[in-house]
Every structure is written in C-alpha cells, then in structure tokens.
Design a protein around this motif. Structure first.
Motif, mmCIF file in Angstrom:
data_model
loop_
_atom_site.group_PDB
_atom_site.id
_atom_site.type_symbol
_atom_site.label_atom_id
_atom_site.label_comp_id
_atom_site.label_asym_id
_atom_site.label_seq_id
_atom_site.Cartn_x
_atom_site.Cartn_y
_atom_site.Cartn_z
ATOM 1 N N UNK A 217 -8.032 19.559 36.930
ATOM 2 C CA UNK A 217 -7.097 18.521 37.364
ATOM 3 C C UNK A 217 -6.220 18.036 36.197
ATOM 4 N N UNK A 218 -6.788 17.989 34.998
ATOM 5 C CA UNK A 218 -5.989 17.600 33.824
ATOM 6 C C UNK A 218 -4.864 18.621 33.599
ATOM 7 N N UNK B 165 -15.537 21.383 35.005
ATOM 8 C CA UNK B 165 -14.506 22.346 35.420
ATOM 9 C C UNK B 165 -13.439 21.668 36.279
ATOM 10 N N UNK B 166 -13.881 20.845 37.201
ATOM 11 C CA UNK B 166 -12.950 20.163 38.104
ATOM 12 C C UNK B 166 -12.072 19.186 37.315
ATOM 13 N N UNK C 142 -12.174 33.875 37.855
ATOM 14 C CA UNK C 142 -12.087 32.485 38.242
ATOM 15 C C UNK C 142 -12.387 31.619 37.030
ATOM 16 N N UNK C 143 -11.486 30.721 36.743
ATOM 17 C CA UNK C 143 -11.667 29.749 35.670
ATOM 18 C C UNK C 143 -11.398 28.379 36.287
ATOM 19 N N UNK C 144 -12.439 27.572 36.433
ATOM 20 C CA UNK C 144 -12.268 26.277 37.075
ATOM 21 C C UNK C 144 -11.736 26.472 38.488
ATOM 22 N N UNK D 101 -15.830 26.647 31.308
ATOM 23 C CA UNK D 101 -15.506 25.346 30.734
ATOM 24 C C UNK D 101 -14.873 25.513 29.351
ATOM 25 N N UNK D 102 -15.387 26.459 28.558
ATOM 26 C CA UNK D 102 -14.837 26.694 27.218
ATOM 27 C C UNK D 102 -13.386 27.170 27.296
ATOM 28 N N UNK D 103 -13.073 28.032 28.251
ATOM 29 C CA UNK D 103 -11.687 28.498 28.414
ATOM 30 C C UNK D 103 -10.797 27.339 28.837
#
Length: 166
Positions: free
Chosen positions: A119-120, A114-115, A1-3, A154-156
């Motif tokens: 979204x970006x 993360x969110x 899971x990433x974000x 967050x870094x990814x």
C-alpha cells in the motif's frame, strides 16, 4: 508474486493476472488499467487513490498451519483445491470510485508487512513519486525463479520502498 503485486517482465498486476472472462487490474508507468470486460484505463494524474481491500492477512503461525493442513489433506487424497480469495481493487478518480474484483495471488494469505509495504508503494505511484517500472525493472534484472517465501518478498518490498520512505 511480491506482496500484492504479480510482476512479470512486461506487466504488473494487483493480485493474480485475470483468466479469460475475468477482471483484473494492471499498473504501468502510464496508469491503471481494468482488464477484462468493460476495460478501462486511468492515467496517473486522474487517479486520486488506489487501494486493495479485503486482502487475506494471516500471521506466520496461521499460514504455516494452513499449509500443513493442506499438505496433509493432499497426502491423504482428501484435499480439493479451492479458489483463491477474492480481493477488491478500488480506483478513485476525483469523486468517482470504481471497485474491481481480483483474486489473491497468495497461496494462503499475505503477511501484514507485505500488505503495508504494498500500500505504501501504491501511494507513491498515485503521488507520482515512484513508478511501477521499478517493479518490472527489478524483474528484468533478477529474473526470479520459483516462489519467494514471505520473508524474501518482504525484503524485496523493503528494497523498493526504502528510498521512498526516507
């Protein structure tokens, strides 16, 4: 899971991948797919907006306190696992908006960063300035093992978003 993304070698889901008879949303270079009953596919040119709403967001302090409480309750054999938080994926196409319930993949909650970064990225997918292949390519290259901590996630996300935001 990433974000907000559940990434595998082949698929990218928003939230958890759906279990049997559940709904879910996957994204790919070709578009957005509602998985489960009443399956539906939107191509990227059809999608005018893609949002994940009702996302559980908590500060680091609250997330750690929740984890500590859960760990203590489990140690005392007083913990009963709950269901993940429910979120909603909203797919807009022209004047039509379709909402699909999905479950959060975060154990307790996501960070606001993360969110925002998720979204970006979704906005870039909708505009056609990026592709979800970015995520599956990363998975194929790194083959992550275990669950990444929030700072690592967050870094990814920042790595994926940085070229798009400059």
């Amino acid at each position: 899971m990433i974000g907000l993304f559940w990434v595998t070698e082949e698929d990218v889901y928003l939230g958890l991948p759906p279990a049997a008879r559940m709904t879910g949303v996957s994204i790919s270079p070709s578009g957005v797919r509602r998985v489960g009953p009443d399956e539906r596919v939107w191509t990227w040119p059809e999608v005018t907006d893609l949002q994940v709403d009702q996302v559980p967001v908590r500060s680091a302090v609250v997330r750690w306190a929740t984890r500590a409480t859960t760990f203590a309750a489990a140690a005392l054999d007083a913990w009963v696992p709950g269901t993940p938080a429910e979120m909603s994926v909203a797919v807009s196409s022209g004047t039509h908006r379709t909402e699909v319930p999905v479950f959060s993949a975060a154990a307790t909650a996501y960070t606001q960063r993360e969110v925002d970064l998720s979204h970006a990225l979704l906005a870039h997918f909708v505009r056609g300035t990026a592709s979800p292949a970015l995520l599956t390519d990363w998975w194929k290259e790194t083959r992550p093992v275990g669950v990444l901590r929030s700072r690592q996630r967050e870094a990814v996300l920042e790595y994926w978003a940085a070229p798009l935001l400059s």
